[in-house]
Design a protein around this motif. Structure first.
Motif, short mmCIF file in Angstrom:
data_model
loop_
_atom_site.label_atom_id
_atom_site.label_comp_id
_atom_site.label_asym_id
_atom_site.label_seq_id
_atom_site.Cartn_x
_atom_site.Cartn_y
_atom_site.Cartn_z
N LYS A 124 36.37 59.86 -54.53
CA LYS A 124 37.01 60.85 -55.40
C LYS A 124 37.46 60.17 -56.70
N TRP A 183 34.88 64.89 -56.65
CA TRP A 183 34.20 64.06 -55.66
C TRP A 183 32.78 63.78 -56.13
N LYS A 198 30.90 63.28 -50.99
CA LYS A 198 32.35 63.43 -50.94
C LYS A 198 33.02 62.27 -50.20
N GLN A 199 32.56 61.08 -50.51
CA GLN A 199 33.20 59.88 -49.98
C GLN A 199 34.16 59.29 -51.01
N ARG A 245 36.82 58.46 -46.68
CA ARG A 245 37.05 59.14 -47.95
C ARG A 245 38.18 58.47 -48.73
#
Length: 225
Positions: free
Chosen positions: A65, A58, A62-63, A168
Motif C-alpha cells: 500500500k 494498493w 494488494k500486498q 500486506r
C-alpha cells in the motif's frame, strides 16, 4: 530436484548474465554485498510521491500500500550509493517512463543493475543457493510463505533466524526493523515486499560483513502458500 524445479533456459541477455555472474563470484569469495530491486511497483509509488499524489492506494495483488512515508523511503533507497550496494532499476524497453524516472533519481553507475537480475536468471538459482550451504542464513518472509524449498536445496533454515512479517503493508514495520543485527558472514534472504527495499540499505550499512539478497517475487511460485 533443482534440475526439475528450475527448468528454465539460461537468459542470453549479457547485462543480466553479467549481473548474475557478479553475484555468484561475490558469494563464492564470501565478499559481502547487497542487492535490492526497484521495478514497476516501486517506481509507480515513487512517481506518486514525487508528483505529490499521497492518496493511499494498493499496487497489484494488494500486498503493498502506498503511503507518503513509503514513497520517501523508496526514493532514499534508490538514490543511496555505497560500495557493493547494488540497486536494480526497470527495463527501459518494458517501462521506459519509469526507467527514465529511476535514471533521474540515480544516474547509472557500476552499482546499478537490471531490476530483474534474479527473476530472469532463475536457471542460476540452484548454483546461487548452493553457495549459501554451510553459511548462516536469515529469512525475512511474509506470513504466506513456506521455506521448505530452501531446506530441500540444502540450506540451513533455523527457526530462530526466521522473521515473519505481514503479507500486506509490511513496510509499516520499517522503523521497528531498522535495528536488527546479523552475524558476520551471514546471508539475509528477503521475500517481504517493499519492506525489503527500504530496510536493506540501513541493514547493509549497520552489518557491512553480511550479504543481503532481496528476492522479491522471484521465488513466489515455490514459496507462496
Amino acid at each position: 530436484r533443482p534440475s526439475r524445479i528450475f527448468r528454465y533456459r539460461p537468459n542470453q541477455n549479457p547485462e543480466w548474465q553479467n549481473a548474475m555472474q557478479g553475484f555468484l563470484a561475490k558469494l563464492e569469495a564470501w565478499t559481502p554485498f547487497a542487492f535490492t530491486h526497484f521495478n514497476d511497483g516501486e517506481l509507480t509509488f515513487i512517481e506518486k510521491y514525487l508528483g505529490g499524489d499521497h492518496r493511499e492506494t494498493w499496487f497489484g495483488r494488494k500486498q503493498n500500500k502506498y503511503t507518503r512515508k513509503l514513497g520517501e523511503h523508496l526514493v532514499e533507497a534508490v538514490r543511496h550509493k555505497a560500495q557493493d550496494y547494488f540497486v536494480g532499476v526497470p527495463c527501459k524497453t518494458c517501462f521506459p517512463r519509469l526507467r527514465a524516472l529511476a535514471d533521474r533519481i540515480r544516474p547509472h553507475d557500476a552499482m546499478t543493475l537490471p531490476a530483474m537480475s534474479l527473476h530472469h536468471n532463475l536457471s542460476h538459482i540452484p548454483k546461487l543457493l548452493s553457495l549459501l550451504q554451510g553459511r548462516r542464513c536469515y529469512f525475512i518472509k511474509n506470513a504466506r510463505q513456506d521455506l521448505s524449498v530452501f531446506a530441500s536445496l540444502g540450506l540451513t533454515v533455523d527457526e530462530a533466524d526466521i522473521t515473519i512479517v505481514p503479507f500486506r503493508a509490511a513496510h509499516d514495520l520499517h522503523n521497528e526493523m531498522l535495528g536488527k543485527r546479523f552475524a558476520d558472514g551471514g546471508i539475509v534472504l528477503l521475500t517481504c515486499g517493499m519492506l525489503a527495499k527500504t530496510v536493506t540499505r540501513h541493514w547493509f550499512a549497520n552489518n557491512p560483513n553480511t550479504t543481503f539478497l532481496a528476492f522479491g517475487s522471484a521465488l513466489d511460485d515455490l514459496t507462496q502458500v
